[in-house]
Design a protein around this motif. Structure first.
Motif, PDB file in Angstrom:
ATOM      1  N   ALA A  31       7.350  -7.140   6.154  1.00 12.92           N
ATOM      2  CA  ALA A  31       7.702  -8.376   6.874  1.00 12.92           C
ATOM      3  C   ALA A  31       8.038  -9.498   5.896  1.00 12.92           C
ATOM      4  O   ALA A  31       8.963 -10.283   6.140  1.00 12.92           O
ATOM      5  N   HIS A  32       7.317  -9.559   4.789  1.00 10.79           N
ATOM      6  CA  HIS A  32       7.593 -10.596   3.794  1.00 10.79           C
ATOM      7  C   HIS A  32       8.979 -10.395   3.186  1.00 10.79           C
ATOM      8  O   HIS A  32       9.739 -11.360   3.025  1.00 10.79           O
ATOM      9  N   ALA A  33       9.316  -9.148   2.859  1.00  8.65           N
ATOM     10  CA  ALA A  33      10.644  -8.857   2.309  1.00  8.65           C
ATOM     11  C   ALA A  33      11.735  -9.166   3.334  1.00  8.65           C
ATOM     12  O   ALA A  33      12.782  -9.725   2.988  1.00  8.65           O
ATOM     13  N   SER A  34      11.476  -8.839   4.596  1.00 10.38           N
ATOM     14  CA  SER A  34      12.451  -9.118   5.656  1.00 10.38           C
ATOM     15  C   SER A  34      12.621 -10.614   5.860  1.00 10.38           C
ATOM     16  O   SER A  34      13.735 -11.094   6.078  1.00 10.38           O
ATOM     17  N   LEU A  35      11.515 -11.359   5.791  1.00  9.49           N
ATOM     18  CA  LEU A  35      11.588 -12.820   5.915  1.00  9.49           C
ATOM     19  C   LEU A  35      12.400 -13.408   4.769  1.00  9.49           C
ATOM     20  O   LEU A  35      13.258 -14.272   4.983  1.00  9.49           O
ATOM     21  N   LYS A  36      12.166 -12.927   3.566  1.00 11.65           N
ATOM     22  CA  LYS A  36      12.907 -13.426   2.403  1.00 11.65           C
ATOM     23  C   LYS A  36      14.400 -13.162   2.571  1.00 11.65           C
ATOM     24  O   LYS A  36      15.225 -14.047   2.352  1.00 11.65           O
ATOM     25  N   ALA A  37      14.751 -11.954   2.983  1.00 10.97           N
ATOM     26  CA  ALA A  37      16.165 -11.611   3.174  1.00 10.97           C
ATOM     27  C   ALA A  37      16.793 -12.440   4.294  1.00 10.97           C
ATOM     28  O   ALA A  37      17.931 -12.927   4.158  1.00 10.97           O
ATOM     29  N   ALA A  38      16.064 -12.621   5.386  1.00  6.39           N
ATOM     30  CA  ALA A  38      16.586 -13.414   6.507  1.00  6.39           C
ATOM     31  C   ALA A  38      16.750 -14.874   6.112  1.00  6.39           C
ATOM     32  O   ALA A  38      17.730 -15.531   6.486  1.00  6.39           O
ATOM     33  N   ASP A  85      13.095 -17.058  11.659  1.00  8.08           N
ATOM     34  CA  ASP A  85      11.949 -17.595  12.409  1.00  8.08           C
ATOM     35  C   ASP A  85      11.139 -16.475  13.043  1.00  8.08           C
ATOM     36  O   ASP A  85       9.903 -16.504  13.032  1.00  8.08           O
ATOM     37  N   GLY A  86      11.809 -15.465  13.575  1.00 14.60           N
ATOM     38  CA  GLY A  86      11.107 -14.320  14.150  1.00 14.60           C
ATOM     39  C   GLY A  86      10.323 -13.564  13.092  1.00 14.60           C
ATOM     40  O   GLY A  86       9.178 -13.151  13.329  1.00 14.60           O
ATOM     41  N   GLN A  87      10.901 -13.403  11.922  1.00 13.80           N
ATOM     42  CA  GLN A  87      10.202 -12.727  10.832  1.00 13.80           C
ATOM     43  C   GLN A  87       8.988 -13.549  10.369  1.00 13.80           C
ATOM     44  O   GLN A  87       7.944 -12.985  10.041  1.00 13.80           O
ATOM     45  N   ARG A  88       9.136 -14.872  10.362  1.00 11.76           N
ATOM     46  CA  ARG A  88       8.021 -15.734   9.981  1.00 11.76           C
ATOM     47  C   ARG A  88       6.871 -15.582  10.967  1.00 11.76           C
ATOM     48  O   ARG A  88       5.703 -15.470  10.581  1.00 11.76           O
ATOM     49  N   ARG A  89       7.186 -15.539  12.268  1.00 11.48           N
ATOM     50  CA  ARG A  89       6.142 -15.362  13.290  1.00 11.48           C
ATOM     51  C   ARG A  89       5.486 -13.991  13.170  1.00 11.48           C
ATOM     52  O   ARG A  89       4.267 -13.867  13.312  1.00 11.48           O
ATOM     53  N   ARG A  90       6.274 -12.956  12.900  1.00  9.50           N
ATOM     54  CA  ARG A  90       5.719 -11.606  12.739  1.00  9.50           C
ATOM     55  C   ARG A  90       4.777 -11.557  11.538  1.00  9.50           C
ATOM     56  O   ARG A  90       3.703 -10.962  11.605  1.00  9.50           O
ATOM     57  N   ALA A 124       3.066 -14.040  10.328  1.00  7.20           N
ATOM     58  CA  ALA A 124       1.851 -14.780  10.715  1.00  7.20           C
ATOM     59  C   ALA A 124       0.936 -13.912  11.586  1.00  7.20           C
ATOM     60  O   ALA A 124      -0.295 -13.944  11.431  1.00  7.20           O
ATOM     61  N   GLU A 125       1.522 -13.132  12.497  1.00  7.41           N
ATOM     62  CA  GLU A 125       0.726 -12.225  13.338  1.00  7.41           C
ATOM     63  C   GLU A 125       0.008 -11.177  12.492  1.00  7.41           C
ATOM     64  O   GLU A 125      -1.163 -10.867  12.732  1.00  7.41           O
ATOM     65  N   ILE A 126       0.704 -10.637  11.515  1.00  8.92           N
ATOM     66  CA  ILE A 126       0.104  -9.630  10.641  1.00  8.92           C
ATOM     67  C   ILE A 126      -1.020 -10.251   9.818  1.00  8.92           C
ATOM     68  O   ILE A 126      -2.095  -9.655   9.661  1.00  8.92           O
ATOM     69  N   GLU A 127      -0.806 -11.452   9.303  1.00 11.74           N
ATOM     70  CA  GLU A 127      -1.851 -12.146   8.537  1.00 11.74           C
ATOM     71  C   GLU A 127      -3.085 -12.387   9.394  1.00 11.74           C
ATOM     72  O   GLU A 127      -4.215 -12.210   8.928  1.00 11.74           O
ATOM     73  N   THR A 128      -2.891 -12.760  10.646  1.00 14.53           N
ATOM     74  CA  THR A 128      -4.014 -12.976  11.569  1.00 14.53           C
ATOM     75  C   THR A 128      -4.769 -11.674  11.797  1.00 14.53           C
ATOM     76  O   THR A 128      -6.007 -11.644  11.776  1.00 14.53           O
ATOM     77  N   ALA A 129      -4.043 -10.590  12.007  1.00 17.83           N
ATOM     78  CA  ALA A 129      -4.683  -9.287  12.212  1.00 17.83           C
ATOM     79  C   ALA A 129      -5.441  -8.849  10.964  1.00 17.83           C
ATOM     80  O   ALA A 129      -6.577  -8.354  11.064  1.00 17.83           O
ATOM     81  N   LEU A 130      -4.862  -9.052   9.795  1.00 16.92           N
ATOM     82  CA  LEU A 130      -5.544  -8.693   8.552  1.00 16.92           C
ATOM     83  C   LEU A 130      -6.852  -9.463   8.401  1.00 16.92           C
ATOM     84  O   LEU A 130      -7.885  -8.876   8.041  1.00 16.92           O
ATOM     85  N   ALA A 131      -6.821 -10.744   8.677  1.00 12.83           N
ATOM     86  CA  ALA A 131      -8.044 -11.554   8.583  1.00 12.83           C
ATOM     87  C   ALA A 131      -9.102 -11.053   9.559  1.00 12.83           C
ATOM     88  O   ALA A 131     -10.284 -10.961   9.216  1.00 12.83           O
ATOM     89  N   ALA A 132      -8.683 -10.698  10.758  1.00 14.97           N
ATOM     90  CA  ALA A 132      -9.630 -10.208  11.764  1.00 14.97           C
ATOM     91  C   ALA A 132     -10.282  -8.902  11.305  1.00 14.97           C
ATOM     92  O   ALA A 132     -11.495  -8.716  11.465  1.00 14.97           O
ATOM     93  N   TYR A 133      -9.513  -8.000  10.718  1.00 14.64           N
ATOM     94  CA  TYR A 133     -10.070  -6.725  10.266  1.00 14.64           C
ATOM     95  C   TYR A 133     -10.924  -6.885   9.018  1.00 14.64           C
ATOM     96  O   TYR A 133     -11.910  -6.176   8.844  1.00 14.64           O
ATOM     97  N   ARG A 134     -10.570  -7.812   8.156  1.00 15.91           N
ATOM     98  CA  ARG A 134     -11.396  -8.040   6.966  1.00 15.91           C
ATOM     99  C   ARG A 134     -12.749  -8.650   7.331  1.00 15.91           C
ATOM    100  O   ARG A 134     -13.721  -8.466   6.609  1.00 15.91           O
ATOM    101  N   ASN A 135     -12.807  -9.360   8.445  1.00 15.47           N
ATOM    102  CA  ASN A 135     -14.058  -9.968   8.905  1.00 15.47           C
ATOM    103  C   ASN A 135     -14.818  -9.097   9.896  1.00 15.47           C
ATOM    104  O   ASN A 135     -15.907  -9.460  10.327  1.00 15.47           O
ATOM    105  N   LEU A 136     -14.246  -7.969  10.278  1.00 13.70           N
ATOM    106  CA  LEU A 136     -14.854  -7.093  11.273  1.00 13.70           C
ATOM    107  C   LEU A 136     -16.076  -6.387  10.694  1.00 13.70           C
ATOM    108  O   LEU A 136     -16.013  -5.819   9.608  1.00 13.70           O
ATOM    109  N   GLN A 137     -17.170  -6.438  11.414  1.00 14.49           N
ATOM    110  CA  GLN A 137     -18.388  -5.726  11.037  1.00 14.49           C
ATOM    111  C   GLN A 137     -18.437  -4.433  11.837  1.00 14.49           C
ATOM    112  O   GLN A 137     -19.036  -4.375  12.898  1.00 14.49           O
ATOM    113  N   ALA A 138     -17.776  -3.412  11.328  1.00 18.28           N
ATOM    114  CA  ALA A 138     -17.746  -2.125  12.021  1.00 18.28           C
ATOM    115  C   ALA A 138     -19.011  -1.360  11.682  1.00 18.28           C
ATOM    116  O   ALA A 138     -19.345  -1.186  10.514  1.00 18.28           O
TER     117      ALA A 138
END
Length: 157
Positions: free
Chosen positions: A21-28, A55-60, A62-76
């Motif tokens: 997504a970061h590479a796609s955002l940079k290219a876009a 803008d769509g790539q930027r939002r995508r 951000a969604e991935i970053e949010t998911a990563l933070a949630a999983y890094r904080n998950l107490q499985a």
């Protein structure tokens, strides 16, 4: 199935998705700001289209970053009495078994552990909402796409 290993695989997949997504955002962004994207007349929308894509790539991203933070904080944990966020669940329906991981985010991801596919679902999905709080051997009915599915909870980890 090891719950912590499933979480690690999900984080690995999300990190890969973030890099893409970061590479796609940079290219876009480069396409949107490139000199050739400047409108030559009022009907030329190349620059505008590239900006919308960026803008769509930027939002995508951000969604991935949010998911990563949630999983890094998950107490499985390793074993749960009831299904909760962070649980790895084996469901059975009409003789077929299916592993699902009830995650805080990232629904739709699929990872493979020991040759078995594990589908990530969220509590916001129909299946996730149905199994949340259920115990071993409980049965749940879920309506998806106008069809009713019945699942038995065979294992919770």
């Amino acid at each position: 199935m090891e719950t912590q290993r499933v979480v690690a695989l999900i984080v690995e997949q999300l990190e890969h998705d973030r890099a893409v997504a970061h590479a796609s955002l940079k290219a876009a962004h480069e396409a949107a700001t490139h000199e050739e994207s400047k409108a030559e007349n009022k009907y030329d929308t190349r620059g505008l289209e590239a900006a919308y894509l960026a803008d769509g790539q930027r939002r995508r991203l951000a969604e991935i970053e949010t998911a990563l933070a949630a999983y890094r904080n998950l107490q499985a944990g390793s074993q749960y009495a009831v299904v909760r966020v962070g649980a790895l669940v084996l469901l059975e329906s009409e003789g077929a078994e299916r592993w699902v991981f009830l995650g805080p985010d990232g629904a739709g991801l699929k990872v493979t552990l020991h040759g078995a596919e594990v589908l990530v679902i969220s509590p916001r999905s129909p299946l996730g909402a149905a199994i949340l709080g259920m115990a071993l051997d409980d049965e749940v009915d879920v309506n998806v796409g106008g069809r009713r599915h019945r699942y038995s909870i065979v294992h919770i980890a």
